[in-house]
Design a protein around this motif. Structure first.
Motif, short mmCIF file in Angstrom:
data_model
loop_
_atom_site.label_atom_id
_atom_site.label_comp_id
_atom_site.label_asym_id
_atom_site.label_seq_id
_atom_site.Cartn_x
_atom_site.Cartn_y
_atom_site.Cartn_z
N PHE A 22 0.83 -1.20 0.00
CA PHE A 22 0.00 0.00 0.00
C PHE A 22 0.86 1.26 0.00
CE2 PHE A 22 -3.65 -2.55 0.49
CZ PHE A 22 -4.77 -1.75 0.36
N GLU A 23 1.94 1.23 0.76
CA GLU A 23 2.82 2.40 0.84
C GLU A 23 3.58 2.62 -0.47
OE1 GLU A 23 6.76 3.71 3.31
OE2 GLU A 23 5.16 2.72 4.43
N GLN A 24 4.16 1.56 -1.01
CA GLN A 24 5.01 1.69 -2.20
C GLN A 24 4.21 1.86 -3.49
OE1 GLN A 24 7.71 -1.63 -2.15
NE2 GLN A 24 8.59 -1.04 -0.18
N GLU A 25 3.15 1.09 -3.65
CA GLU A 25 2.42 1.08 -4.92
C GLU A 25 1.24 2.06 -4.96
OE1 GLU A 25 3.51 -0.59 -7.55
OE2 GLU A 25 5.15 -1.46 -6.37
N LEU A 26 0.63 2.29 -3.81
CA LEU A 26 -0.57 3.13 -3.78
C LEU A 26 -0.35 4.45 -3.05
CD1 LEU A 26 -3.12 0.28 -2.97
CD2 LEU A 26 -2.53 1.21 -5.21
N ASP A 27 0.85 4.60 -2.50
CA ASP A 27 1.19 5.81 -1.76
C ASP A 27 0.17 6.10 -0.65
OD1 ASP A 27 2.95 7.88 -1.18
OD2 ASP A 27 1.86 9.32 -2.45
N GLN A 28 -0.24 5.03 0.05
CA GLN A 28 -1.20 5.14 1.15
C GLN A 28 -0.69 4.34 2.34
OE1 GLN A 28 -5.12 3.91 0.05
NE2 GLN A 28 -5.30 5.40 -1.61
#
Length: 82
Positions: A22-28
């Protein structure tokens, strides 16, 4: 199909993977609690498809091996009869 149950270690590992994704691919940012709910959802709703595919793949492989064994047994009979 029985419910998919994961050990605490497996769940923790998957939570980490989901949070990283979520952090790396969706910036969330996603919390551990939310990630665990996502894991439970995926296990319940998507897991059966992967489980069934695994069973189908295993059945195909087993059928191929049984067919190979049948050919080997047939060859043994030919050798004995000759």
């Amino acid at each position: 199909m029985p419910d998919i149950e994961l050990s605490r270690e497996q769940t923790d590992h998957l939570v980490s993977k989901i949070k990283d994704y979520f952090e790396q691919e969706l910036d969330q940012d996603i919390g551990g609690f939310e990630a665990e709910f996502l894991i439970q959802f995926l296990a319940r709703e998507v897991g059966p498809y992967f489980y069934n595919r695994g069973l189908t793949d295993a059945q195909v492989l087993l059928n191929e091996k049984i067919e190979d064994l049948g050919y080997m047994l047939e060859e043994m009979h030919k050798v004995e009869a000759g």
